[in-house]
Write a protein that holds these residues in place. Structure first.
Motif, PDB file in Angstrom:
ATOM      1  N   UNK A 115      -0.562   5.951   7.289  1.00  0.00           N
ATOM      2  CA  UNK A 115       0.339   6.956   7.841  1.00  0.00           C
ATOM      3  C   UNK A 115       0.134   7.075   9.336  1.00  0.00           C
ATOM      4  N   UNK A 116       0.113   5.926  10.006  1.00  0.00           N
ATOM      5  CA  UNK A 116      -0.271   5.849  11.429  1.00  0.00           C
ATOM      6  C   UNK A 116       0.796   6.409  12.362  1.00  0.00           C
ATOM      7  N   UNK A 117       2.022   6.574  11.843  1.00  0.00           N
ATOM      8  CA  UNK A 117       3.124   7.074  12.660  1.00  0.00           C
ATOM      9  C   UNK A 117       3.331   6.169  13.876  1.00  0.00           C
ATOM     10  N   UNK A 141     -13.895  -6.521  14.763  1.00  0.00           N
ATOM     11  CA  UNK A 141     -13.394  -5.169  14.547  1.00  0.00           C
ATOM     12  C   UNK A 141     -11.914  -5.265  14.202  1.00  0.00           C
ATOM     13  N   UNK A 142     -11.578  -4.980  12.963  1.00  0.00           N
ATOM     14  CA  UNK A 142     -10.177  -5.025  12.538  1.00  0.00           C
ATOM     15  C   UNK A 142      -9.639  -3.599  12.444  1.00  0.00           C
ATOM     16  N   UNK A 143      -8.607  -3.313  13.203  1.00  0.00           N
ATOM     17  CA  UNK A 143      -7.952  -2.005  13.168  1.00  0.00           C
ATOM     18  C   UNK A 143      -6.517  -2.220  12.713  1.00  0.00           C
ATOM     19  N   UNK A 144      -6.169  -1.627  11.596  1.00  0.00           N
ATOM     20  CA  UNK A 144      -4.849  -1.800  10.989  1.00  0.00           C
ATOM     21  C   UNK A 144      -4.162  -0.445  10.896  1.00  0.00           C
ATOM     22  N   UNK A 145      -2.904  -0.392  11.302  1.00  0.00           N
ATOM     23  CA  UNK A 145      -2.107   0.820  11.167  1.00  0.00           C
ATOM     24  C   UNK A 145      -0.891   0.561  10.302  1.00  0.00           C
ATOM     25  N   UNK A 146      -0.695   1.378   9.272  1.00  0.00           N
ATOM     26  CA  UNK A 146       0.461   1.209   8.393  1.00  0.00           C
ATOM     27  C   UNK A 146       1.224   2.530   8.283  1.00  0.00           C
ATOM     28  N   UNK A 147       2.512   2.408   8.060  1.00  0.00           N
ATOM     29  CA  UNK A 147       3.352   3.589   7.866  1.00  0.00           C
ATOM     30  C   UNK A 147       4.613   3.163   7.135  1.00  0.00           C
ATOM     31  N   UNK A 148       5.206   4.075   6.389  1.00  0.00           N
ATOM     32  CA  UNK A 148       6.417   3.776   5.653  1.00  0.00           C
ATOM     33  C   UNK A 148       7.628   3.743   6.578  1.00  0.00           C
ATOM     34  N   UNK A 149       7.489   4.294   7.775  1.00  0.00           N
ATOM     35  CA  UNK A 149       8.608   4.376   8.722  1.00  0.00           C
ATOM     36  C   UNK A 149       8.687   3.123   9.591  1.00  0.00           C
ATOM     37  N   UNK A 202       4.195   1.022   2.259  1.00  0.00           N
ATOM     38  CA  UNK A 202       4.169   2.233   1.444  1.00  0.00           C
ATOM     39  C   UNK A 202       2.837   2.265   0.732  1.00  0.00           C
ATOM     40  N   UNK A 203       1.977   3.192   1.105  1.00  0.00           N
ATOM     41  CA  UNK A 203       0.608   3.174   0.587  1.00  0.00           C
ATOM     42  C   UNK A 203       0.538   3.400  -0.927  1.00  0.00           C
ATOM     43  N   UNK A 204       1.600   3.931  -1.544  1.00  0.00           N
ATOM     44  CA  UNK A 204       1.610   4.129  -2.988  1.00  0.00           C
ATOM     45  C   UNK A 204       1.963   2.857  -3.741  1.00  0.00           C
ATOM     46  N   UNK A 218      -8.402   6.478   8.055  1.00  0.00           N
ATOM     47  CA  UNK A 218      -7.743   7.680   8.550  1.00  0.00           C
ATOM     48  C   UNK A 218      -6.494   7.909   7.698  1.00  0.00           C
ATOM     49  N   UNK A 219      -6.399   9.067   7.078  1.00  0.00           N
ATOM     50  CA  UNK A 219      -5.201   9.443   6.333  1.00  0.00           C
ATOM     51  C   UNK A 219      -4.999  10.940   6.590  1.00  0.00           C
TER      52      UNK A 219
END
Length: 284
Positions: A115-117, A141-149, A202-204, A218-219
């Motif tokens: 939900x990184x927006x 160092x892996x930094x991943x950001x995901x969001x449904x938008x 979509x995290x679901x 982070x959520x």
């Protein structure tokens, strides 16, 4: 009427159902009134008169763009740099030290911003590591950001922020060091952008695109929008992605108490959570 004069009750119900089916999120009564206001730009862009016409178009149209735009407009993409600065201070001072010890053999740390927006919190972590370059030399160092938008992820990838966004939570020294002022806004430097991978997820439903189990998740303020069954499913998904010894970061107004048995309050860091079964896994 559920909302304003731009649509029938049935239109509001359909739109709420579309949002939940696509994202798992529900609209609280206090947010329902925002539907029409949020969707006005979408309706104008697609030449649609009102909410009833929008629902009719969603039912009959083969345009994926209209559906994406509609769902996207109903999402809350609130975020800013170093949100709750004390949390980042605690992570830098304690959580990363713990993870550095635990992962000494692999010399790898994986961080997932769910939900990184529009990306500010992920870039905040990237700055933190970049400013400790010598300490993390030789580490992956892996930094991943995901969001449904898709719109939010597009903005995160671009790394361009308005004057308001750049000043919100970001100290001047970091602003100058990591961003360049352009005609379009403040652009994150290429070195910062390359440190974060953003994707629409979509995290679901979707597996997070991680190279391994997540050491830090982070959520924040996302699960507030889920009904209890969806929230329980979300916590299970977060646990499935988490390393045995890892940390979960929720929003300031969130807790795991009464919500899930997958995580418990961290004995190391106030306000952070750890997998409930990690002691069992350590002994295994």
């Amino acid at each position: 009427m559920m909302g304003g004069g731009g649509g029938s009750d049935s239109a509001y119900r359909v739109l709420m159902a579309v949002l939940e089916s696509r994202t798992g999120q529900t609209l609280s009564p206090s947010r329902i009134w925002r539907i029409e206001m949020s969707l006005k730009p979408v309706m104008q862009r697609h030449g649609i008169a009102d909410l009833d016409a929008l629902v009719a178009a969603l039912v009959t149209s083969t345009s994926r763009q209209l559906l994406d735009d509609t769902v996207d407009a109903m999402l809350n993409n609130e975020t800013f740099f170093y949100r709750e600065h004390s949390v980042f201070d605690d992570i830098a001072a304690t959580a990363l030290d713990h993870l550095r010890t635990i992962n000494a053999a692999s010399r790898r740390i994986t961080i997932w911003h769910c939900g990184v927006s529009t990306g500010q919190e992920a870039y905040s972590m990237a700055m933190l590591f970049a400013e400790q370059e010598a300490r993390w030399a030789g580490w992956t160092i892996q930094i991943v950001g995901t969001d449904v938008s898709y719109h939010a992820i597009s903005r995160a990838r671009a790394g361009i922020y308005s004057q308001f966004e750049i000043q919100r939570g970001l100290p001047v020294q970091r602003m100058v060091r990591w961003f360049d002022q352009t005609g379009a806004g403040w652009l994150a430097k290429a070195d910062l952008r390359r440190r974060v991978d953003f994707s629409v997820q979509n995290m679901l439903v979707d597996r997070p695109p991680l190279g391994g189990a997540a050491d830090l998740i982070f959520c924040r303020n996302l699960l507030l929008y889920f009904a209890k069954p969806m929230r329980e499913k979300a916590f299970a998904r977060l646990r499935a992605a988490a390393a045995p010894q890892s940390f979960l970061v929720l929003g300031a107004g969130e807790t795991v108490l009464g919500q899930t048995d997958q995580f418990v309050a961290s004995p190391r860091l106030r306000g952070l959570y750890e997998p409930a079964d990690q002691k069992v896994r350590r002994a295994a």
